[in-house]
Design a protein around this motif. Structure first.
Motif, short mmCIF file in Angstrom:
data_model
loop_
_atom_site.label_atom_id
_atom_site.label_comp_id
_atom_site.label_asym_id
_atom_site.label_seq_id
_atom_site.Cartn_x
_atom_site.Cartn_y
_atom_site.Cartn_z
N ILE A 6 -8.28 0.47 -75.20
CA ILE A 6 -7.92 1.72 -75.86
C ILE A 6 -6.61 1.49 -76.60
O ILE A 6 -5.62 1.07 -76.00
CB ILE A 6 -7.72 2.87 -74.85
N ASP A 7 -6.60 1.75 -77.88
CA ASP A 7 -5.37 1.67 -78.66
C ASP A 7 -5.21 2.95 -79.46
O ASP A 7 -5.95 3.20 -80.42
CB ASP A 7 -5.39 0.46 -79.60
N LEU A 8 -4.27 3.81 -79.02
CA LEU A 8 -3.98 5.07 -79.70
C LEU A 8 -2.55 5.08 -80.22
O LEU A 8 -1.99 6.14 -80.50
CB LEU A 8 -4.18 6.24 -78.72
N LYS A 15 4.11 11.08 -78.78
CA LYS A 15 5.03 12.09 -78.26
C LYS A 15 4.60 12.57 -76.88
O LYS A 15 4.78 13.74 -76.54
CB LYS A 15 5.12 13.27 -79.24
N PHE A 16 4.01 11.68 -76.11
CA PHE A 16 3.65 12.05 -74.75
C PHE A 16 4.92 12.44 -73.99
O PHE A 16 5.93 11.71 -74.02
CB PHE A 16 2.95 10.89 -74.05
N LEU A 44 -2.84 1.01 -74.93
CA LEU A 44 -1.70 1.08 -75.83
C LEU A 44 -1.52 2.52 -76.29
O LEU A 44 -2.35 3.06 -77.02
CB LEU A 44 -1.92 0.17 -77.04
N LEU A 45 -0.42 3.14 -75.84
CA LEU A 45 -0.12 4.54 -76.19
C LEU A 45 1.26 4.67 -76.81
O LEU A 45 1.79 5.78 -76.93
CB LEU A 45 -0.20 5.42 -74.93
N LEU A 103 -0.22 -3.02 -70.99
CA LEU A 103 0.12 -1.60 -70.88
C LEU A 103 1.37 -1.34 -71.70
O LEU A 103 2.41 -1.97 -71.47
CB LEU A 103 0.35 -1.21 -69.42
N ASP A 104 1.30 -0.42 -72.66
CA ASP A 104 2.46 -0.11 -73.49
C ASP A 104 2.56 1.41 -73.62
O ASP A 104 1.71 2.06 -74.24
CB ASP A 104 2.34 -0.75 -74.88
N LEU A 105 3.60 1.97 -73.01
CA LEU A 105 3.87 3.41 -73.07
C LEU A 105 5.21 3.67 -73.77
O LEU A 105 5.79 4.75 -73.65
CB LEU A 105 3.91 4.01 -71.66
#
Length: 961
Positions: A457-459, A487-488, A482-483, A505-507
């Protein structure tokens, strides 16, 4: 006079009787010679030893009304030997000779040219070599098939004297000296089929071919043809198929091609052609138009949109401009549509799904603008949908994110906005979702957890806000999340710790608040980033000790618990209140470790006193245990003493090239596998050998220790000392795939074998595409594929794995040859350069094992022949392809197994560039799921292009060209 009149008829009858007797004797001698020259079970049907003359009843034999043999058909009998040179001295009335798909030795039997009545000769796939004779004597010949052999020297241009020829096939004979198509080829006015693919043809296509108006099929692909296409080809009024791909043809496609009103299939891909004429696009029966990887300029003719027959359009990697014809697919049953890597503009055509059969929609890397048509929501048959790198805007139609069969949806790098629809949960087959670099806003819906097969998932780089839904923890297959750059604005959900396969994992660069969940330390993905948020509180100590502090930069309210390297961190120490729990935890851990060490020391003292009579190697192991360097990669649920105590002879389950393997049953009810590498003090090893083992150990530890994937065997920990090295793995209850397939104790049905194939492919795809740098295993084989209690596969034995050093964009590295005979890619054996395509080849061999139930090398395949050769001798016909399937399991899964067989053939192409990547293999396998039964793609063979995610549909015999 009267006596003479009586005598003459009598002599004539006597002569005829003698003639018949002589012919019968000759025929008998032919079978004697065949039995003498060949080995093969099928010849047991010929009862030559009993002197039987009932030849016409023999298998593979046909006779005319006078009892003379006129047909010999021993195709695919797996015979080995040399065909009789004087076949027509024995069989003077022979009209049909089919000996294809056997193991004929030596050269072409020149005596066949004496068969003056011969009308059909098929000696394809027979491994024949040497030069060919003058074929001119075969004046009666109508069909000649010498394809897929190893003939060399001068091409027999005497074929132009065979004016009765209707079918001519020299496909895959690339060892001929370079030659040109002769002008007098037009003498063959009856010829309907010409196949000279991969025959080392050079020069220009002679204009005289335009006079061969009987031609239905013209195939000249995979050669070195140059120059322009002759306009005279437009005179071939009966032509239905033309294949000229992989040549160096140039210039415009002649407008005269518009006269080929019977033409159905045209493939002139991978040339230097510059213009697509409108006349060609008006052909009334055109079903497949493939011109990818040329130099086409200008617009796609609007007339193509009026076609009622077009199923496949593949024009990717050209320089096409302008708009896509609006009516494309409006009246045609499109199956494949690929216009990627052009300079097309305007809007997407709205009617492409009208036929209800579209599987592939690929228009990536263009300049297409406007919105995604709402009509695309009805494209329920889609397998891959890629429109990335365009200028699309507006909202994403709800149905597009809900395609029930799609494995890839890629809308990235556009200007899309709006929300992610809740219908995403209906995409049950979706493996990869790419929406990055758009302007998508709103919440990430919790319903995304319904897309249970998501792997990537890449958003990133959007405007998403609100919480990260905790339901995302239900996506147990997830490998990449990848998020970043959104603006989470919530806390990090605890449920992320459920993603045991997560590697990236990228937040970062969001508005995330609160503490970092301590249970995230159980994941420790290869790549992680929490930087530039609003996180607060202590950073879990495992992240600190793991050297991952840079992943938390830009969070000013984070702190680090006190530890031995506090002076080197850029974060403040946590206050007493915030780190009290951490300190208590550290104290408990330290005390526990101290007690364990004391216990081990006491135990070893007692053990040494009691067992001084043990062998030198065991003494070394136990006496040096205190000096072991122990490194764990997962949370351990066992006492390390149990490992040492249980390493006794009765627990040995196998031996490898580098040591002994034990199965150890632990007191907690679990089992582990322990590999003990040979001691440095072992007398059988020289210094150089030990260096190799040390390198092998380091490779395996470094590789497996960093990997978390459901299809890669788990390395719990390792013990390392001067004298001995131990690797502790999870134990796989059902052993290895080799034993499961060939041991005779179990019978895996096709759905089980398919799941094994898919799991192994996913594991390899992870190694090749999800790790930086990527990893080549270099020894993929069925013995290195282990099976758990549910027969789910895990790739094992990374002792010779090689990390790719991606220099200059290349995916290869020079190394010593490793691997196993029967699985080795041909280029690896002679070049010693390991690439990811070597693993693909080996995986293709494993696929063939799963499909056929046979071993990679068997005596039945012939001397120095393997399973790849054996399969190639069978798959030229539908019946032959079915014949290779494991008859114990094929049953109602024949068509599904054939799909996977096609993938296996693609994986084992001789040329590495022709093999798919493992990512592509995974997608193709997903599409071959035996439980889905997708009837609309059964008749196609899908071949992917390695540069981008494109496709080509063609016939099996051309898959590796």
């Amino acid at each position: 006079m009267a006596n003479h009149s009586i005598l003459c008829p009598f002599l004539l009858l006597l002569f005829c009787y003698c003639c018949q007797a002589t012919t019968a004797g000759n025929q008998s001698q032919f079978f004697v010679e065949m039995k003498k020259s060949f080995t093969g079970d099928m010849l047991s049907n010929w009862d030559v030893a009993n002197g039987s003359n009932s030849f016409c009843n023999y298998a593979g034999v046909g006779c005319n009304s006078q009892g003379y043999i006129e047909k010999i058909d021993i195709s695919g009998w797996s015979l080995s030997g040399q065909f009789p040179e004087d076949v027509c001295r024995y069989l003077p009335f022979l009209r049909i000779l089919r000996v294809d798909h056997n193991n004929l030795l030596g050269r072409f039997p020149n005596g066949i040219t004496n068969c003056s009545l011969l009308e059909e000769l098929n000696m394809s796939f027979d491994l024949l070599g040497g030069t060919l004779p003058d074929l001119s004597p075969l004046q009666s010949l109508k069909s000649l098939d010498l394809s897929s052999n190893f003939f060399q020297g001068k091409f027999p241009l005497s074929f132009t004297n065979l004016t009765n020829l209707e079918f001519l096939n020299f496909n895959e004979n690339g060892k001929f000296d370079p030659w040109e198509l002769p002008e007098n080829i037009s003498r063959l006015t009856k010829l309907r089929v010409i196949i000279f693919s991969t025959c080392n043809v050079q020069g220009k296509i002679p204009a005289s071919i335009g006079n061969m108006t009987s031609l239905v099929d013209l195939e000249l692909s995979g050669n070195y043809l140059t120059g322009k296409l002759p306009p005279e080809l437009g005179n071939l009024k009966n032509l239905q198929q033309i294949e000229l791909y992989y040549n160096a043809l140039e210039g415009e496609i002649p407008v005269e091609f518009g006269n080929l009103t019977e033409l159905r299939d045209i493939d002139m891909s991978v040339n230097k052609l510059t213009k697509l004429p409108e006349s060609l696009c008006r052909l009334p029966k055109l079903t497949a138009l493939q011109l990818y990887n040329n130099s086409l300029t200008g617009e796609i003719p609007a007339a193509l949109g009026n076609s009622t027959t077009l199923t496949l359009l593949s024009l990717y990697e050209n320089f096409l401009t302008g708009k896509i014809p609006e009516n494309l697919g409006r009246s045609a049953p499109l199956v494949g549509f690929d216009l990627s890597e052009n300079q097309l503009s305007g809007e997407l055509p709205p009617y492409v799904c009208n036929g209800g059969k579209l599987l592939y929609f690929l228009v990536l890397e263009n300049k297409i603008s406007g919105q995604i048509p709402e009509s695309y929501s009805r494209c329920s048959s889609i397998l891959r949908f890629r429109v990335n790198y365009n200028q699309l805007e507006g909202r994403i139609p709800d149905g597009v994110l809900a395609f029930p069969h799609a494995s890839i949806i890629d809308l990235s790098n556009n200007r899309l906005n709006g929300l992610i629809a809740r219908t995403i949960g209906n995409a049950k087959n979706l493996s990869e979702l790419f929406l990055q670099n758009n302007r998508i806003s709103g919440f990430l819906p919790a319903e995304i957890s319904g897309a249970i097969n998501l792997v990537k998932i890449d958003l990133s780089n959007n405007l998403l806000s609100g919480p990260i839904p905790p339901e995302i923890g239900n996506l147990r297959q997830l490998n990449l999340l990848l998020l970043q750059h959104n603006k989470f604005n919530s806390s990090i959900p605890q449920s992320l710790s459920s993603l045991q396969l997560l590697n990236v994992l990228d937040l970062s660069n969001n508005l995330l608040t609160g503490n970092i969940p301590g249970n995230l330390s159980e994941l420790l993905p290869n790549s992680m980033n929490f930087s530039n948020n609003l996180l607060s509180g202590p950073i879990p100590l495992s992240f600190v000790m793991g050297g991952l502090l840079e992943s938390f930069a830009g969070n000013p309210d984070l702190c680090v618990p006190p530890h031995k390297n506090t002076s080197t961190t850029k974060f403040p120490l946590c206050s007493r209140d915030s780190n009290r729990k951490t300190i208590n935890c550290l104290w408990v851990i330290g005390l526990s470790v101290g007690l364990v060490i004391v216990g081990i020391v006491l135990f070893l003292r007692r053990w040494l006193r009691k067992d001084r009579a043990r062998t030198e190697n065991d003494d070394t192991l136990s006496s040096s245990f205190c000096s072991y360097d122990v490194k764990s990669f997962h949370r351990l649920s066992f006492d390390q003493r149990e490992i040492i105590e249980s390493m006794i002879d009765k627990n040995i389950v196998g031996y490898g090239g580098s040591g002994t393997v034990y199965k150890i049953e632990l007191s907690n009810g679990e089992s582990v596998a322990v590999k003990k590498l040979w001691s440095r003090k072992a007398k059988d090893f020289a210094t150089d050998d030990q260096l190799v083992l040390d390198k092998e150990l380091k490779n395996e530890v470094d590789t497996l220790g960093s990997i978390r994937h459901k299809n890669i065997v788990k390395l719990y920990c390792y013990f390392s000392s001067l004298d001995c090295n131990l690797l502790v793995y999870e134990y796989m209850l059902n052993g290895n795939l080799w034993d499961a397939l060939h041991g005779g104790k179990v019978l895996l049905d096709w759905p089980a074998r398919y799941q094994i194939a898919l799991g192994v492919a996913q594991g390899l795809a992870y190694l090749h595409h999800d790790l930086m740098p990527p990893i080549i295993h270099r020894d993929i084989k069925s013995t290195n594929i282990l099976l758990d209690i549910n027969y789910q596969p895990k790739v094992a034995d990374f002792g010779i794995a090689k990390v790719l050093q991606a220099r200059g964009g290349k995916d290869s590295t020079t190394t010593v040859i490793a691997g196993t005979y029967g699985y080795l890619a041909p280029e690896y054996a002679y070049s010693s350069k390991a690439t990811t395509k070597c693993d693909v080849y080996s995986f293709g061999v494993v696929l063939m094992e799963l499909i056929t139930g046979k071993k990679p090398v068997e005596a039945d395949f012939g001397e120095n022949k393997n399973i790849i050769y054996w399969v190639s001798t069978k798959v030229d016909t539908k019946e032959g392809a079915y014949d290779v399937l494991d008859k114990k399991i094929s049953g109602s899964f024949k068509d599904e197994m054939i799909k996977v067989l096609r993938i296996a053939i693609g994986c084992t192409c001789k040329t590495p560039a022709s093999r798919p990547s493992m990512n592509e293999v995974v997608q193709l396998l997903i599409e071959a799921d035996p439980c889905r039964r997708f009837g609309s793609c059964k008749s196609f063979n899908i071949k992917t292009n390695n540069k981008v995610d494109t496709f080509n549909i063609t016939k099996p015999k051309e898959q590796c060209q």
